[in-house]
Scaffold this motif. Structure first.
Motif, PDB file in Angstrom:
ATOM      1  N   GLN A  95     -26.450  48.386 -56.574  1.00  0.00           N
ATOM      2  CA  GLN A  95     -27.817  48.771 -56.890  1.00  0.00           C
ATOM      3  C   GLN A  95     -28.649  47.540 -57.264  1.00  0.00           C
ATOM      4  N   ILE A  96     -29.905  47.511 -56.779  1.00  0.00           N
ATOM      5  CA  ILE A  96     -30.794  46.361 -56.967  1.00  0.00           C
ATOM      6  C   ILE A  96     -32.173  46.831 -57.424  1.00  0.00           C
ATOM      7  N   LYS A  97     -32.795  46.011 -58.280  1.00  0.00           N
ATOM      8  CA  LYS A  97     -34.212  46.139 -58.604  1.00  0.00           C
ATOM      9  C   LYS A  97     -34.845  44.766 -58.401  1.00  0.00           C
ATOM     10  N   HIS A  98     -36.072  44.737 -57.858  1.00  0.00           N
ATOM     11  CA  HIS A  98     -36.789  43.502 -57.571  1.00  0.00           C
ATOM     12  C   HIS A  98     -37.976  43.335 -58.515  1.00  0.00           C
ATOM     13  N   PHE A  99     -38.315  42.070 -58.788  1.00  0.00           N
ATOM     14  CA  PHE A  99     -39.444  41.745 -59.662  1.00  0.00           C
ATOM     15  C   PHE A  99     -40.178  40.529 -59.092  1.00  0.00           C
ATOM     16  N   ASP A 100     -41.499  40.504 -59.267  1.00  0.00           N
ATOM     17  CA  ASP A 100     -42.244  39.316 -58.837  1.00  0.00           C
ATOM     18  C   ASP A 100     -42.079  38.214 -59.886  1.00  0.00           C
ATOM     19  N   ALA A 101     -42.753  37.095 -59.696  1.00  0.00           N
ATOM     20  CA  ALA A 101     -42.611  35.951 -60.599  1.00  0.00           C
ATOM     21  C   ALA A 101     -43.071  36.260 -62.021  1.00  0.00           C
ATOM     22  N   ASN A 102     -43.889  37.302 -62.196  1.00  0.00           N
ATOM     23  CA  ASN A 102     -44.363  37.701 -63.522  1.00  0.00           C
ATOM     24  C   ASN A 102     -43.595  38.898 -64.078  1.00  0.00           C
ATOM     25  N   LEU A 103     -42.449  39.190 -63.483  1.00  0.00           N
ATOM     26  CA  LEU A 103     -41.562  40.282 -63.875  1.00  0.00           C
ATOM     27  C   LEU A 103     -42.180  41.667 -63.710  1.00  0.00           C
ATOM     28  N   GLY A 105     -42.202  44.901 -61.643  1.00  0.00           N
ATOM     29  CA  GLY A 105     -41.229  45.531 -60.758  1.00  0.00           C
ATOM     30  C   GLY A 105     -41.821  45.961 -59.429  1.00  0.00           C
ATOM     31  N   TRP A 106     -41.023  45.840 -58.378  1.00  0.00           N
ATOM     32  CA  TRP A 106     -41.420  46.295 -57.047  1.00  0.00           C
ATOM     33  C   TRP A 106     -41.141  47.783 -56.897  1.00  0.00           C
ATOM     34  N   GLU A 107     -40.011  48.221 -57.415  1.00  0.00           N
ATOM     35  CA  GLU A 107     -39.648  49.628 -57.327  1.00  0.00           C
ATOM     36  C   GLU A 107     -40.278  50.377 -58.509  1.00  0.00           C
ATOM     37  N   GLU A 108     -40.391  51.684 -58.382  1.00  0.00           N
ATOM     38  CA  GLU A 108     -40.866  52.502 -59.495  1.00  0.00           C
ATOM     39  C   GLU A 108     -39.910  52.340 -60.680  1.00  0.00           C
ATOM     40  N   LYS A 109     -40.387  52.622 -61.862  1.00  0.00           N
ATOM     41  CA  LYS A 109     -39.629  52.406 -63.100  1.00  0.00           C
ATOM     42  C   LYS A 109     -38.231  53.019 -63.058  1.00  0.00           C
ATOM     43  N   ASP A 110     -38.108  54.224 -62.559  1.00  0.00           N
ATOM     44  CA  ASP A 110     -36.820  54.916 -62.547  1.00  0.00           C
ATOM     45  C   ASP A 110     -36.109  54.844 -61.196  1.00  0.00           C
ATOM     46  N   GLN A 111     -36.507  53.928 -60.353  1.00  0.00           N
ATOM     47  CA  GLN A 111     -35.947  53.805 -59.006  1.00  0.00           C
ATOM     48  C   GLN A 111     -35.185  52.488 -58.851  1.00  0.00           C
ATOM     49  N   SER A 112     -34.193  52.489 -57.985  1.00  0.00           N
ATOM     50  CA  SER A 112     -33.491  51.270 -57.577  1.00  0.00           C
ATOM     51  C   SER A 112     -33.171  51.410 -56.096  1.00  0.00           C
ATOM     52  N   GLU A 113     -32.840  50.292 -55.475  1.00  0.00           N
ATOM     53  CA  GLU A 113     -32.333  50.360 -54.103  1.00  0.00           C
ATOM     54  C   GLU A 113     -30.830  50.493 -54.206  1.00  0.00           C
ATOM     55  N   ASP A 114     -30.269  51.528 -53.604  1.00  0.00           N
ATOM     56  CA  ASP A 114     -28.846  51.830 -53.710  1.00  0.00           C
ATOM     57  C   ASP A 114     -28.168  51.669 -52.358  1.00  0.00           C
ATOM     58  N   PHE A 115     -27.013  51.003 -52.381  1.00  0.00           N
ATOM     59  CA  PHE A 115     -26.261  50.749 -51.157  1.00  0.00           C
ATOM     60  C   PHE A 115     -24.820  51.193 -51.379  1.00  0.00           C
ATOM     61  N   ARG A 116     -24.421  52.230 -50.654  1.00  0.00           N
ATOM     62  CA  ARG A 116     -23.081  52.802 -50.829  1.00  0.00           C
ATOM     63  C   ARG A 116     -22.015  51.921 -50.184  1.00  0.00           C
ATOM     64  N   PHE A 117     -20.862  51.923 -50.804  1.00  0.00           N
ATOM     65  CA  PHE A 117     -19.721  51.164 -50.301  1.00  0.00           C
ATOM     66  C   PHE A 117     -19.166  51.854 -49.063  1.00  0.00           C
ATOM     67  N   ILE A 118     -18.709  51.039 -48.100  1.00  0.00           N
ATOM     68  CA  ILE A 118     -18.137  51.593 -46.869  1.00  0.00           C
ATOM     69  C   ILE A 118     -16.639  51.325 -46.811  1.00  0.00           C
TER      70      ILE A 118
END
Length: 159
Positions: A95-103, A105-118
């Motif tokens: 799971q990842i969350k992104h932030f700009d140089a001023n911290l 967030g790119w994603e909504e507060k309660d959201q993350s990018e999720d990548f399932r294991f294969i």
């Protein structure tokens, strides 16, 4: 001669090495633990997107390996990532969350990018659109497939 060259170009373009996989709901995830990817622990750096990046991975603790990432171009931070790989349902989740140089967030507060294991191989761990590859104790490759551009990018990390 033109037909032979065209056949070679077409064949070559179809035979490129694809290092990332896409998650398939029908197949699901292999069983895995953080011990399977603990070789990722450490402080890493490399070059990408015209700059230098740093990525730091913590030791497994509390069913989680946390990381932070920073990209710097021309002496300025472009963006940060923070995230983790966690043990969940006898497998892993990235799971990842992104932030700009001023911290901000790119994603909504309660959201993350999720990548399932294969699946896992001797030196590779495959997540949806991401593959971690142990090259040596001091070198790791991360292959990332970007849906928007339909391109796979390799990031080379060194300790």
């Amino acid at each position: 001669m033109k037909k032979l060259l065209l056949a070679f170009v077409l064949t070559s373009s179809l035979c490129f090495a694809q290092n990332t996989l896409h998650y398939n709901d029908e197949k699901g995830s292999e069983k895995a633990t953080l011990n399977d990817i603990s070789w990722l622990v450490g402080n890493w750096k490399g070059e990408a997107f015209g700059g230098t990046f740093q990525e730091n991975w913590s030791n497994p603790l509390g069913n989680s390996m946390m990381f932070d990432f920073k990209l710097v171009v021309d002496g300025k931070v472009v963006f940060y990532e923070i995230g983790h790989i966690i043990e969940k349902d006898k497998t892993l989740l990235y799971q990842i969350k992104h932030f700009d140089a001023n911290l901000k967030g790119w994603e909504e507060k309660d959201q993350s990018e999720d990548f399932r294991f294969i699946k896992k191989e001797s030196n590779r761990m495959y997540f949806d659109n991401f593959t971690f590859e142990k090259v040596s104790d001091n070198e790791v490759n991360l292959y990332a497939y970007f849906e928007d551009s339909k391109k796979e990018v390799i990031f080379n990390f060194k300790k």
